[in-house]
Scaffold this motif. Structure first.
Motif, PDB file in Angstrom:
ATOM      1  N   GLY A  33       0.791  -1.228   0.000  1.00 27.52           N
ATOM      2  CA  GLY A  33       0.000   0.000   0.000  1.00 27.52           C
ATOM      3  C   GLY A  33       0.822   1.276   0.000  1.00 27.52           C
ATOM      4  N   GLU A  34       2.131   1.161  -0.254  1.00 28.23           N
ATOM      5  CA  GLU A  34       2.970   2.364  -0.267  1.00 28.23           C
ATOM      6  C   GLU A  34       3.213   2.810  -1.711  1.00 28.23           C
ATOM      7  N   SER A  35       3.676   4.049  -1.843  1.00 25.29           N
ATOM      8  CA  SER A  35       3.976   4.577  -3.187  1.00 25.29           C
ATOM      9  C   SER A  35       5.443   4.985  -3.235  1.00 25.29           C
ATOM     10  N   PRO A  36       6.324   4.031  -3.436  1.00 23.73           N
ATOM     11  CA  PRO A  36       7.752   4.362  -3.374  1.00 23.73           C
ATOM     12  C   PRO A  36       8.203   5.291  -4.504  1.00 23.73           C
ATOM     13  N   ASP A  37       9.199   6.134  -4.167  1.00 29.10           N
ATOM     14  CA  ASP A  37       9.847   6.944  -5.204  1.00 29.10           C
ATOM     15  C   ASP A  37      11.029   6.131  -5.720  1.00 29.10           C
ATOM     16  N   LEU A  38      11.116   6.023  -7.028  1.00 28.94           N
ATOM     17  CA  LEU A  38      12.151   5.167  -7.613  1.00 28.94           C
ATOM     18  C   LEU A  38      13.155   5.984  -8.410  1.00 28.94           C
ATOM     19  N   PHE A  39      14.414   5.564  -8.341  1.00 32.26           N
ATOM     20  CA  PHE A  39      15.477   6.261  -9.068  1.00 32.26           C
ATOM     21  C   PHE A  39      16.272   5.237  -9.860  1.00 32.26           C
ATOM     22  N   ASP A  40      16.370   5.486 -11.147  1.00 35.78           N
ATOM     23  CA  ASP A  40      17.061   4.575 -12.052  1.00 35.78           C
ATOM     24  C   ASP A  40      18.324   5.278 -12.545  1.00 35.78           C
ATOM     25  N   THR A  41      19.505   4.751 -12.166  1.00 31.97           N
ATOM     26  CA  THR A  41      20.754   5.419 -12.565  1.00 31.97           C
ATOM     27  C   THR A  41      21.316   4.828 -13.861  1.00 31.97           C
ATOM     28  N   ASP A  42      20.582   3.926 -14.460  1.00 30.46           N
ATOM     29  CA  ASP A  42      21.085   3.316 -15.692  1.00 30.46           C
ATOM     30  C   ASP A  42      20.512   4.047 -16.903  1.00 30.46           C
ATOM     31  N   THR A  43      21.285   5.020 -17.388  1.00 29.95           N
ATOM     32  CA  THR A  43      20.796   5.821 -18.516  1.00 29.95           C
ATOM     33  C   THR A  43      20.948   5.080 -19.847  1.00 29.95           C
ATOM     34  N   VAL A  44      21.604   3.925 -19.803  1.00 31.46           N
ATOM     35  CA  VAL A  44      21.779   3.164 -21.048  1.00 31.46           C
ATOM     36  C   VAL A  44      20.568   2.239 -21.255  1.00 31.46           C
ATOM     37  N   GLU A  45      20.313   1.392 -20.272  1.00 28.98           N
ATOM     38  CA  GLU A  45      19.226   0.413 -20.451  1.00 28.98           C
ATOM     39  C   GLU A  45      17.870   0.904 -19.930  1.00 28.98           C
ATOM     40  N   LYS A  46      17.886   1.778 -18.953  1.00 31.04           N
ATOM     41  CA  LYS A  46      16.663   2.411 -18.410  1.00 31.04           C
ATOM     42  C   LYS A  46      15.583   1.380 -18.073  1.00 31.04           C
ATOM     43  N   LYS A  47      15.991   0.249 -17.527  1.00 34.23           N
ATOM     44  CA  LYS A  47      15.016  -0.826 -17.322  1.00 34.23           C
ATOM     45  C   LYS A  47      14.020  -0.514 -16.209  1.00 34.23           C
ATOM     46  N   LEU A  48      14.531   0.005 -15.089  1.00 36.59           N
ATOM     47  CA  LEU A  48      13.614   0.264 -13.964  1.00 36.59           C
ATOM     48  C   LEU A  48      12.602   1.340 -14.345  1.00 36.59           C
ATOM     49  N   SER A  49      13.094   2.397 -15.010  1.00 31.79           N
ATOM     50  CA  SER A  49      12.156   3.460 -15.395  1.00 31.79           C
ATOM     51  C   SER A  49      11.197   2.972 -16.476  1.00 31.79           C
ATOM     52  N   GLY A  50      11.611   1.927 -17.221  1.00 33.13           N
ATOM     53  CA  GLY A  50      10.704   1.329 -18.205  1.00 33.13           C
ATOM     54  C   GLY A  50       9.557   0.601 -17.518  1.00 33.13           C
ATOM     55  N   CYS A  51       9.869  -0.002 -16.365  1.00 27.81           N
ATOM     56  CA  CYS A  51       8.826  -0.740 -15.629  1.00 27.81           C
ATOM     57  C   CYS A  51       7.903   0.209 -14.862  1.00 27.81           C
ATOM     58  N   PHE A  52       8.439   1.327 -14.415  1.00 29.84           N
ATOM     59  CA  PHE A  52       7.635   2.266 -13.611  1.00 29.84           C
ATOM     60  C   PHE A  52       7.737   3.669 -14.220  1.00 29.84           C
ATOM     61  N   PRO A  53       7.176   3.852 -15.400  1.00 24.06           N
ATOM     62  CA  PRO A  53       7.382   5.145 -16.080  1.00 24.06           C
ATOM     63  C   PRO A  53       6.863   6.349 -15.302  1.00 24.06           C
ATOM     64  N   SER A  54       5.857   6.139 -14.453  1.00 24.10           N
ATOM     65  CA  SER A  54       5.292   7.320 -13.774  1.00 24.10           C
ATOM     66  C   SER A  54       5.933   7.591 -12.413  1.00 24.10           C
ATOM     67  N   SER A  55       6.614   6.618 -11.841  1.00 21.72           N
ATOM     68  CA  SER A  55       7.164   6.879 -10.507  1.00 21.72           C
ATOM     69  C   SER A  55       8.682   6.801 -10.445  1.00 21.72           C
ATOM     70  N   ALA A  56       9.320   6.492 -11.571  1.00 27.27           N
ATOM     71  CA  ALA A  56      10.786   6.407 -11.555  1.00 27.27           C
ATOM     72  C   ALA A  56      11.410   7.635 -12.214  1.00 27.27           C
ATOM     73  N   THR A  57      12.504   8.087 -11.609  1.00 32.16           N
ATOM     74  CA  THR A  57      13.251   9.217 -12.165  1.00 32.16           C
ATOM     75  C   THR A  57      14.573   8.684 -12.701  1.00 32.16           C
ATOM     76  N   LEU A  58      14.878   9.068 -13.935  1.00 30.87           N
ATOM     77  CA  LEU A  58      16.140   8.632 -14.537  1.00 30.87           C
ATOM     78  C   LEU A  58      17.236   9.618 -14.126  1.00 30.87           C
ATOM     79  N   ILE A  59      18.339   9.074 -13.607  1.00 32.64           N
ATOM     80  CA  ILE A  59      19.417   9.917 -13.083  1.00 32.64           C
ATOM     81  C   ILE A  59      20.720   9.620 -13.822  1.00 32.64           C
ATOM     82  N   ASP A  60      21.318  10.660 -14.394  1.00 28.85           N
ATOM     83  CA  ASP A  60      22.630  10.518 -15.013  1.00 28.85           C
ATOM     84  C   ASP A  60      23.665  11.024 -14.003  1.00 28.85           C
ATOM     85  N   LEU A  61      24.364  10.087 -13.369  1.00 32.70           N
ATOM     86  CA  LEU A  61      25.276  10.475 -12.286  1.00 32.70           C
ATOM     87  C   LEU A  61      26.486  11.269 -12.761  1.00 32.70           C
ATOM     88  N   ASP A  62      26.676  11.358 -14.066  1.00 32.27           N
ATOM     89  CA  ASP A  62      27.779  12.179 -14.569  1.00 32.27           C
ATOM     90  C   ASP A  62      27.419  13.661 -14.549  1.00 32.27           C
TER      91      ASP A  62
END
Lengths: 252, 249
Positions: A33-62
């Protein structure tokens, strides 16, 4: 102060199951029942943000601006848990930055507890770096993850001091292997693992069909595996929560 | 303790003089050592914006303001005086200080004098070494290389490098690493000392909301500079104590 948790999922090498674990933790939290905030640091494959497009933020650590977006958010008080998928390509950068900016100390001061999940591979350096990571962040909860799908390291590695020392770590979780035939089915980013576990299942976008729903055999195998995984995640998160509480009660 | 004057300057502009003066003030504060500062960016002042409590804005070309500095060295309770010389006035100030007998007093042991000569990665900047170096007789002359951008100070060309730096025998090299631009700009906007920014405080001492990442960059950068100042025994030299053995080129 009530604790909020940030689950940092990492591994030294690729194909260890990081994104899968990050996704499983996220879906476990959603089921709770929680709404986690998700951060995807993989700017190449972007898999996590692909699974959660509305709650994941893509982060380029460079990029400094993205580093700020990630860590300044992680350190801020919040009521929702956070999950960070640290790509192996940014493994050193992420933890170097985390140490350099004193993220863990400040997060804890503001009621956020970082928890590091470290997935094991078969390579020898996995164990050396794992020990070093645990040592660098000894104030953080550190969970060793044995992904059964990765297999065991060679005998020589198993006999090494680093392997034996790390494997004695107290906080460990086992990620059971899913039959390879079904493993590819759950890679479908449109398949919501939390939706799949609901009764009746939910979460597929209109017009999309997942193979997970197509056969009874697939459904049972994936459900059984997810139940096992969720039980293991639940056990670990509870242990981490109890530890954090004990730390809070510890006299200064 | 003998009064000490540290001049921070360069004839060339844009080499980071005020930034480095600010780091020295932070360094001394970290050692619980009091210092006063003179900001020669007259009349506006730049250093004063960051360290208002210890900074006085002076017109270094005016005799009355030169008196404000030199004539109070013995009477001031604060024994360390930093002078942040604005661009183009370093040679002029050193000459003026010679004329008023300041260097005679230094040679007589009345005052302690240190010079932070801030060098930028240009020939014009390196050319200044010849002019400035003699004022310290090679003693307590710090050739401060400010890596304001990804530069190498001609180290890739040993002939050019040697032609300038061989004249600076006895000088102490100080290398100032580059600070991330965004972090630098945030501190500029905040208008507080670097150490205050790291502590996440505003100019009134209240909690601020500076970025954790940028504070981390500033803390790491400042620690590197403090290590560098420790390496050249800056604190001992400013407090008139014998420098430790590890300092030197």
């Amino acid at each position: 102060m009530p604790k909020n948790f940030t689950y940092i999922v990492s591994s030294l090498h690729g194909r260890a199951g990081k994104t899968l674990l990050a996704r499983l933790i996220a879906d476990y939290l959603i089921l709770r029942g929680e709404s986690p905030d998700l951060f995807d640091t993989d700017t190449v494959e972007k898999k996590l943000s692909g699974c959660f497009p509305s709650s994941a933020t893509l982060i380029d650590l460079d990029k400094v601006i993205n580093q700020m977006q990630l860590f300044d958010t992680l350190v801020a008080p919040a009521s929702a848990p956070r999950v960070v998928d640290v790509t192996h390509r940014s493994f050193s950068k992420f933890f170097h930055l985390m140490e350099e900016i004193g993220y863990a100390e400040e997060a804890r001061e503001r009621g956020n507890e970082p928890v590091i999940f470290y997935l094991l591979n078969r390579e020898a350096d996995t164990y050396t770096r794992g020990l070093s990571l645990r040592e660098h962040f000894k104030d953080c909860s550190f969970v060793l993850v044995d992904n059964e799908a990765n297999g065991r390291p060679e005998r020589a590695v198993q006999l090494s001091v680093d392997y034996m020392t790390l494997m004695r770590h107290d906080l460990q979780m086992k990620l059971p292997a899913l039959d390879p035939m079904f493993a590819t089915v759950i890679e479908d980013p449109y398949l919501s693992l939390s939706g799949f576990m609901q009764d009746p299942p939910a979460g597929m976008p209109p017009g999309k069909v997942s193979l997970a729903y197509m056969s009874l055999e697939a459904r049972n195998a994936i459900r059984g595996w997810l139940k096992q995984v969720n039980g293991e995640i639940g056990r670990l998160l509870e242990m981490v929560r109890l530890r954090a509480e004990m730390m809070l009660r510890r006299p200064l | 303790m003998k009064p000490t004057v540290l001049i921070v300057g360069a004839d060339k502009g844009g080499v980071g003089k005020t930034t480095i003066t600010r780091t020295v003030l932070d360094y001394l504060a970290s050692k619980n050592t009091l210092a006063r500062a003179f900001d020669t960016e007259f009349p506006r002042g730049t250093l004063k914006r960051f360290h208002p409590d210890v900074t006085t804005v002076v017109d270094i070309t005016a005799v009355s303001d030169q008196m404000k500095i030199v004539d109070t060295l013995n009477t001031s309770e604060v024994k360390i005086s930093l002078i942040d010389i604005r661009a183009g006035l370093l040679s002029h100030t050193l000459k003026a200080f010679t004329d008023i007998g300041f260097f005679d007093a230094v040679n007589a042991g009345e005052f302690n004098f240190l010079l932070f000569h801030i060098l930028g990665p240009s020939i014009a900047s390196l050319d200044e070494i010849n002019e400035v170096m003699p004022y310290t007789n090679g003693k307590n002359y710090f050739a401060v290389k400010n890596f304001v951008n990804e530069t190498s100070f001609f180290e890739w060309d040993p002939a050019i490098y040697e032609s300038y730096f061989k004249k600076a025998r006895g000088a102490l090299d100080v290398n100032i690493p580059k600070l991330n631009e965004m972090a630098f700009e945030q501190v500029e906007l905040a208008g507080v000392p670097f150490s205050t920014f790291v502590k996440n405080k505003n100019s009134q001492g209240h909690n601020a909301k500076y970025s954790l990442v940028l504070r981390g960059y500033v803390r790491t950068w400042l620690n590197q500079i403090f290590d560098e100042y420790d390496r050249v025994s800056l604190h001992e030299r400013l407090t008139d104590r014998a420098p430790s053995a590890r300092s030197g080129r």
